[in-house]
Structures are given as C-alpha cells and as structure tokens.
Design a protein around this motif. Structure first.
Motif, PDB file in Angstrom:
ATOM      1  N   THR A 163       0.827  -1.209   0.000  1.00 32.19           N
ATOM      2  CA  THR A 163       0.000   0.000   0.000  1.00 32.19           C
ATOM      3  C   THR A 163       0.857   1.253   0.000  1.00 32.19           C
ATOM      4  OG1 THR A 163      -1.469  -1.275   1.456  1.00 32.19           O
ATOM      5  CG2 THR A 163      -2.045   1.021   1.052  1.00 32.19           C
ATOM      6  N   SER A 164       1.700   1.380   1.030  1.00 33.29           N
ATOM      7  CA  SER A 164       2.529   2.580   1.163  1.00 33.29           C
ATOM      8  C   SER A 164       3.831   2.471   0.377  1.00 33.29           C
ATOM      9  CB  SER A 164       2.846   2.853   2.635  1.00 33.29           C
ATOM     10  OG  SER A 164       3.486   1.737   3.228  1.00 33.29           O
ATOM     11  N   GLY A 165       4.140   1.243  -0.067  1.00 30.25           N
ATOM     12  CA  GLY A 165       5.377   1.024  -0.804  1.00 30.25           C
ATOM     13  C   GLY A 165       5.195   0.953  -2.308  1.00 30.25           C
ATOM     14  N   PHE A 166       3.915   1.040  -2.777  1.00 30.73           N
ATOM     15  CA  PHE A 166       3.700   1.084  -4.226  1.00 30.73           C
ATOM     16  C   PHE A 166       2.403   1.779  -4.636  1.00 30.73           C
ATOM     17  CE2 PHE A 166       2.463  -0.692  -8.405  1.00 30.73           C
ATOM     18  CZ  PHE A 166       3.524  -0.163  -9.146  1.00 30.73           C
ATOM     19  N   LEU A 167       1.236   1.387  -4.075  1.00 30.27           N
ATOM     20  CA  LEU A 167      -0.029   1.931  -4.576  1.00 30.27           C
ATOM     21  C   LEU A 167      -0.124   3.447  -4.406  1.00 30.27           C
ATOM     22  CD1 LEU A 167      -2.810   1.418  -5.825  1.00 30.27           C
ATOM     23  CD2 LEU A 167      -3.713   1.195  -3.504  1.00 30.27           C
ATOM     24  N   PHE A 168       0.064   3.945  -3.185  1.00 29.32           N
ATOM     25  CA  PHE A 168      -0.046   5.383  -2.960  1.00 29.32           C
ATOM     26  C   PHE A 168       1.111   6.153  -3.589  1.00 29.32           C
ATOM     27  CE2 PHE A 168      -3.538   4.100  -0.504  1.00 29.32           C
ATOM     28  CZ  PHE A 168      -4.324   5.213  -0.240  1.00 29.32           C
ATOM     29  N   PRO A 169       2.337   5.607  -3.608  1.00 34.61           N
ATOM     30  CA  PRO A 169       3.378   6.243  -4.421  1.00 34.61           C
ATOM     31  C   PRO A 169       2.988   6.338  -5.900  1.00 34.61           C
ATOM     32  CG  PRO A 169       4.387   4.784  -2.848  1.00 34.61           C
ATOM     33  CD  PRO A 169       2.903   4.562  -2.738  1.00 34.61           C
ATOM     34  N   SER A 170       2.301   5.304  -6.406  1.00 37.34           N
ATOM     35  CA  SER A 170       1.856   5.328  -7.803  1.00 37.34           C
ATOM     36  C   SER A 170       0.897   6.487  -8.049  1.00 37.34           C
ATOM     37  CB  SER A 170       1.172   4.013  -8.175  1.00 37.34           C
ATOM     38  OG  SER A 170       2.085   2.939  -8.133  1.00 37.34           O
ATOM     39  N   ILE A 255      -3.321   6.838   4.843  1.00 38.26           N
ATOM     40  CA  ILE A 255      -3.741   5.537   4.324  1.00 38.26           C
ATOM     41  C   ILE A 255      -4.449   4.772   5.441  1.00 38.26           C
ATOM     42  CG2 ILE A 255      -2.919   3.379   3.306  1.00 38.26           C
ATOM     43  CD1 ILE A 255      -0.324   4.946   2.542  1.00 38.26           C
ATOM     44  N   SER A 256      -5.558   4.121   5.110  1.00 41.89           N
ATOM     45  CA  SER A 256      -6.268   3.307   6.111  1.00 41.89           C
ATOM     46  C   SER A 256      -5.329   2.255   6.696  1.00 41.89           C
ATOM     47  CB  SER A 256      -7.470   2.604   5.465  1.00 41.89           C
ATOM     48  OG  SER A 256      -8.385   3.554   4.983  1.00 41.89           O
ATOM     49  N   GLY A 257      -5.358   2.100   8.012  1.00 43.35           N
ATOM     50  CA  GLY A 257      -4.435   1.232   8.729  1.00 43.35           C
ATOM     51  C   GLY A 257      -4.469  -0.227   8.294  1.00 43.35           C
ATOM     52  N   ALA A 258      -3.402  -0.941   8.629  1.00 42.35           N
ATOM     53  CA  ALA A 258      -3.210  -2.325   8.180  1.00 42.35           C
ATOM     54  C   ALA A 258      -4.179  -3.278   8.877  1.00 42.35           C
ATOM     55  CB  ALA A 258      -1.769  -2.748   8.450  1.00 42.35           C
ATOM     56  N   PRO A 259      -4.952  -4.063   8.102  1.00 41.85           N
ATOM     57  CA  PRO A 259      -5.930  -4.966   8.713  1.00 41.85           C
ATOM     58  C   PRO A 259      -5.389  -6.361   8.972  1.00 41.85           C
ATOM     59  CG  PRO A 259      -6.277  -4.942   6.355  1.00 41.85           C
ATOM     60  CD  PRO A 259      -5.101  -4.012   6.633  1.00 41.85           C
ATOM     61  N   MET A 260      -5.894  -6.973  10.026  1.00 45.79           N
ATOM     62  CA  MET A 260      -5.773  -8.410  10.223  1.00 45.79           C
ATOM     63  C   MET A 260      -7.064  -9.017   9.693  1.00 45.79           C
ATOM     64  SD  MET A 260      -5.545 -10.654  13.754  1.00 45.79           S
ATOM     65  CE  MET A 260      -4.033  -9.898  14.350  1.00 45.79           C
ATOM     66  N   ALA A 261      -6.953 -10.013   8.805  1.00 47.27           N
ATOM     67  CA  ALA A 261      -8.142 -10.625   8.204  1.00 47.27           C
ATOM     68  C   ALA A 261      -8.202 -12.105   8.547  1.00 47.27           C
ATOM     69  CB  ALA A 261      -8.127 -10.438   6.687  1.00 47.27           C
ATOM     70  N   ILE A 262      -9.413 -12.598   8.758  1.00 43.57           N
ATOM     71  CA  ILE A 262      -9.627 -13.994   9.139  1.00 43.57           C
ATOM     72  C   ILE A 262     -10.583 -14.641   8.139  1.00 43.57           C
ATOM     73  CG2 ILE A 262     -11.497 -13.337  10.736  1.00 43.57           C
ATOM     74  CD1 ILE A 262     -10.523 -15.665  12.554  1.00 43.57           C
ATOM     75  N   ILE A 263     -10.302 -15.879   7.745  1.00 39.95           N
ATOM     76  CA  ILE A 263     -11.120 -16.536   6.725  1.00 39.95           C
ATOM     77  C   ILE A 263     -12.492 -16.901   7.282  1.00 39.95           C
ATOM     78  CG2 ILE A 263      -9.145 -17.421   5.432  1.00 39.95           C
ATOM     79  CD1 ILE A 263      -9.688 -20.182   6.690  1.00 39.95           C
ATOM     80  N   THR A 317     -14.651  -2.408   9.638  1.00 41.57           N
ATOM     81  CA  THR A 317     -15.298  -3.288   8.670  1.00 41.57           C
ATOM     82  C   THR A 317     -14.595  -3.152   7.316  1.00 41.57           C
ATOM     83  OG1 THR A 317     -16.887  -1.621   7.896  1.00 41.57           O
ATOM     84  CG2 THR A 317     -17.502  -2.930   9.845  1.00 41.57           C
ATOM     85  N   ASP A 318     -15.035  -3.975   6.384  1.00 34.41           N
ATOM     86  CA  ASP A 318     -14.471  -3.947   5.030  1.00 34.41           C
ATOM     87  C   ASP A 318     -14.595  -2.565   4.385  1.00 34.41           C
ATOM     88  OD1 ASP A 318     -13.731  -5.610   2.413  1.00 34.41           O
ATOM     89  OD2 ASP A 318     -15.444  -4.328   1.918  1.00 34.41           O
ATOM     90  N   ALA A 319     -15.651  -1.834   4.704  1.00 37.27           N
ATOM     91  CA  ALA A 319     -15.879  -0.519   4.094  1.00 37.27           C
ATOM     92  C   ALA A 319     -14.766   0.476   4.416  1.00 37.27           C
ATOM     93  CB  ALA A 319     -17.224   0.038   4.551  1.00 37.27           C
ATOM     94  N   PHE A 320     -13.996   0.219   5.453  1.00 31.49           N
ATOM     95  CA  PHE A 320     -12.888   1.107   5.828  1.00 31.49           C
ATOM     96  C   PHE A 320     -11.858   1.196   4.701  1.00 31.49           C
ATOM     97  CE2 PHE A 320      -8.990   1.863   8.586  1.00 31.49           C
ATOM     98  CZ  PHE A 320      -9.337   3.154   8.947  1.00 31.49           C
ATOM     99  N   TYR A 321     -11.854   0.233   3.793  1.00 32.67           N
ATOM    100  CA  TYR A 321     -10.858   0.185   2.722  1.00 32.67           C
ATOM    101  C   TYR A 321     -11.400   0.641   1.365  1.00 32.67           C
ATOM    102  CZ  TYR A 321      -8.309  -1.822   6.420  1.00 32.67           C
ATOM    103  OH  TYR A 321      -7.702  -1.972   7.645  1.00 32.67           O
ATOM    104  N   ASP A 322     -12.574   1.277   1.382  1.00 26.16           N
ATOM    105  CA  ASP A 322     -13.131   1.804   0.140  1.00 26.16           C
ATOM    106  C   ASP A 322     -12.259   2.921  -0.439  1.00 26.16           C
ATOM    107  OD1 ASP A 322     -15.200   0.016   0.188  1.00 26.16           O
ATOM    108  OD2 ASP A 322     -16.694   1.431   0.951  1.00 26.16           O
ATOM    109  N   GLY A 323     -11.574   3.666   0.421  1.00 27.86           N
ATOM    110  CA  GLY A 323     -10.677   4.719  -0.064  1.00 27.86           C
ATOM    111  C   GLY A 323      -9.538   4.146  -0.898  1.00 27.86           C
ATOM    112  N   ILE A 324      -9.034   2.994  -0.487  1.00 25.85           N
ATOM    113  CA  ILE A 324      -7.973   2.333  -1.256  1.00 25.85           C
ATOM    114  C   ILE A 324      -8.530   1.832  -2.583  1.00 25.85           C
ATOM    115  CG2 ILE A 324      -6.451   0.306  -1.300  1.00 25.85           C
ATOM    116  CD1 ILE A 324      -6.000   0.758   1.692  1.00 25.85           C
ATOM    117  N   ARG A 325      -9.765   1.349  -2.569  1.00 28.92           N
ATOM    118  CA  ARG A 325     -10.400   0.919  -3.822  1.00 28.92           C
ATOM    119  C   ARG A 325     -10.536   2.098  -4.785  1.00 28.92           C
ATOM    120  NH1 ARG A 325     -13.387  -2.185   0.252  1.00 28.92           N
ATOM    121  NH2 ARG A 325     -12.776  -4.382   0.012  1.00 28.92           N
TER     122      ARG A 325
END
Length: 337
Positions: A163-170, A255-263, A317-325
């Motif tokens: 995220t911070s090492g490529f997407l936002f730099p892009s 940038i929205s903070g790093a998530p821990m995700a569980i299956i 929730t997942d919606a927290f990452y809509d900004g990255i989308r």
C-alpha cells in the motif's frame, strides 16, 4: 394401599430427580461441546516490514493473548512470506487462516476471491482513525526536491502489492505525470522487498529515491542503527538532521491502517471470539495490566506486530478500505484486479 401409594410417591420423586440430573448433565455436555468444532491450531501469515524480522518475535504478545483467551486454541503457527502475493495466495487456497495485510494487499485479496472478514486494524493511538503515510526519501545532497524530479531516476518501491510502498506512491507519481509501473520508461523501478530495504538502498546510494511507510523512516531505522537521522522537508519530523542519511521530500495522504483478516471458513462463533479478543485484549493497557508484557503505556516490551509503536487493534469493517479501492480506480494499478 397406603404402602403402595407411599411407594409410588417415593418412586415418582426419585424418577424426577434422576430426570433432572440427566437433563443437567446433558445441558452441561452441550455447553462443553459447543466449542468442539473450534480449531486448536491457526496458521497466521504475514510479510515482515523488515527483512531480518521474525514473525514469532514481532507477534509474541498477540499470540500469547489469543491462546490464553480463546478456548481450545493451543497453537498459532506463523507463515512468513517474502511478498504479499504469498499471503494472498495462501488465504485464497485455505493454507492460511489469518493474515496480517497492508490495506492494498487486503483489497487485492478480496478482489481475487478471498472470503475474509476484517478482524481488527492496527493503530498507534485508539483515539484517532488508524492510519499512516507513505514517505518519499532521497539522500540529503541528491538535489532531488520533488516527486516530479524522479523522471529518469532509479526509484525503489517495496512490493507491487504494498500500500505505502507502491499503490499510494503510484498515485503521487501519476499526479506528477510519471508512469510508476513495472514496465515504466519514465523511471527505473526497483522492488526492494521490504520497507527497510527500500530506504536503506536509498541511503546506500543504490537507488536515487525510494518509498517506505512513515515510522520506518522516522524511528525504526534510526532505533535499529541502520541510519543516523533524517531531514524532513515536508513537515517537522527531523531526527538528528545534522547526521541525516535521508531526506523526506514527499508524503502521501493518510492511508487506512493495516488490517488483520480472518477466513470465513472458520466457525462463525470462533471468528466472533477471535475478533472480540483482538478488539478488547490485544492492546498495551490490557496486556500490561494482565501480565503479558511489562512497562508503561509509552515505554513497554509489548510485541503486537512488526511496527514498534503499535498500541494494538481496533474494530473496523471492510468498508474502511473503500478509499484504497478508489485509489485503485485512479491509478489503474494492475495488481488491483
């Protein structure tokens, strides 16, 4: 007759007591067996921010709290990947149960079919929205003072899924009229593999400029002795500027903070319990109070993740990452899917 009535009365009382005992035992068995489908072992995957980092050490306090607080959980084994693609593939294939992502790699995972839920988001301060920034650094005397001046230069990124090492730099480079892609002719892109490696490669002069997340530049590399100091041309985060090895010349939006995700293949009540422990117990105040680490809120030996200043996790929730989308839409990054 009186003797028979007395017998039947006693028999009825005994039968009622036996029935109640059976029902009580049965209910107790149900309570005890309600978690029988919970796993005793979880595979936890992550990409260390620093190349020499050990996930076992980085997440020592997190692992200890989860095992202590979740019934039947006996082991958390770590899968240490060298790039985010390994975590994404492991989650999708079911080889990894829980993953620590960057925001971008989480979005890539969900875009590619990962059925996961956000278990919590790392934060440095529970009073503010969890987030961080990408910093662009150069050597102090490089003569490069803006992102526009990267044209024709060798530029270090972290990982195509960072995220911070490529997407936002892009996004920043596209706004400056430069192609940040892996096939770019505007720059010579280098993927260093870690935030520390990206910055150190710049300090060593092997890249003209490079991107990494904020505290890697302003604290972690300085604390580890890899660099002596940094000059901040954008804000007021100068550290030992007279001995600086790096100069900050650009900062991204938050940038929205790093998530821990569980299956979601795990039992729903287990997922709920995991999220509850992450939100309520995996943090500095609770861990110190309950003997999982020592120190004060400001200075302690708690190890929740691979960032030194992590306070713990907060629920999102997942919606927290809509900004990255949305940034994906702007950059059209190939990894967005």
């Amino acid at each position: 007759m009186k003797r028979k009535k007395g017998f039947f009365r006693i028999f009825s009382i005994v039968l009622a007591l036996v029935t109640m005992s059976v029902l009580t035992v049965a209910c107790g068995d149900d309570d005890e067996s309600s978690n029988n489908d919970w796993p005793s072992k979880i595979i936890f995957g992550a990409v260390p921010a620093e190349a020499a980092s050990s996930l076992e050490a980085d997440y020592e306090t997190t692992r200890a709290i989860l095992i202590a607080q979740i019934d039947g959980l006996e082991e958390i084994d770590f899968f240490q990947a060298t790039e985010y693609a390994g975590i994404i593939e492991g989650i999708i294939a079911g080889r990894i149960d829980v993953g620590q992502f960057g925001g971008f790699s989480y979005v890539i995972a969900t875009n590619n079919g990962a059925d996961v839920d956000v278990a919590g988001v790392m934060t440095r301060d529970p009073a503010i929205e969890p987030g961080y920034k990408s910093y662009l650094v150069t050597q102090p005397d490089s003569g490069i003072t803006s992102i526009e001046q990267l044209a024709g230069k060798t530029v270090c990124f972290v990982d195509p899924g960072s995220t911070s090492g490529f997407l936002f730099p892009s996004e920043g480079m596209l706004s400056a009229g430069l192609d940040p892609s892996e096939t770019s002719t505007d720059i010579t892109p280098v993927f260093a593999g870690g935030h520390d490696a990206s910055a150190i490669t710049v300090a060593n002069g092997e890249c003209d400029a490079g991107f990494a997340y904020d505290t890697m530049i302003t604290s972690q590399l300085i604390n580890s002795g890899d660099i002596k100091g940094v000059i901040d041309d954008v804000g007021d985060e100068n550290v030992n500027p007279e001995d600086a090895d790096l100069r900050i010349i650009w900062k991204s939006q938050t940038i929205s903070g790093a998530p821990m995700a569980i299956i979601n293949d795990l039992p729903a009540d287990f997922i709920a319990r995991w999220k509850e422990v992450i939100a309520e117990n995996v943090n500095v105040p609770w861990a110190i109070e309950n003997g999982f680490c020592e120190g004060t809120l400001e200075d302690n030996n708690c190890s929740f993740a691979d960032e030194d200043d992590t306070w713990g996790y907060v629920p999102k929730t997942d919606a927290f990452y809509d900004g990255i989308r949305q940034v994906c839409e702007v950059t059209k990054a190939s990894k967005c899917g």
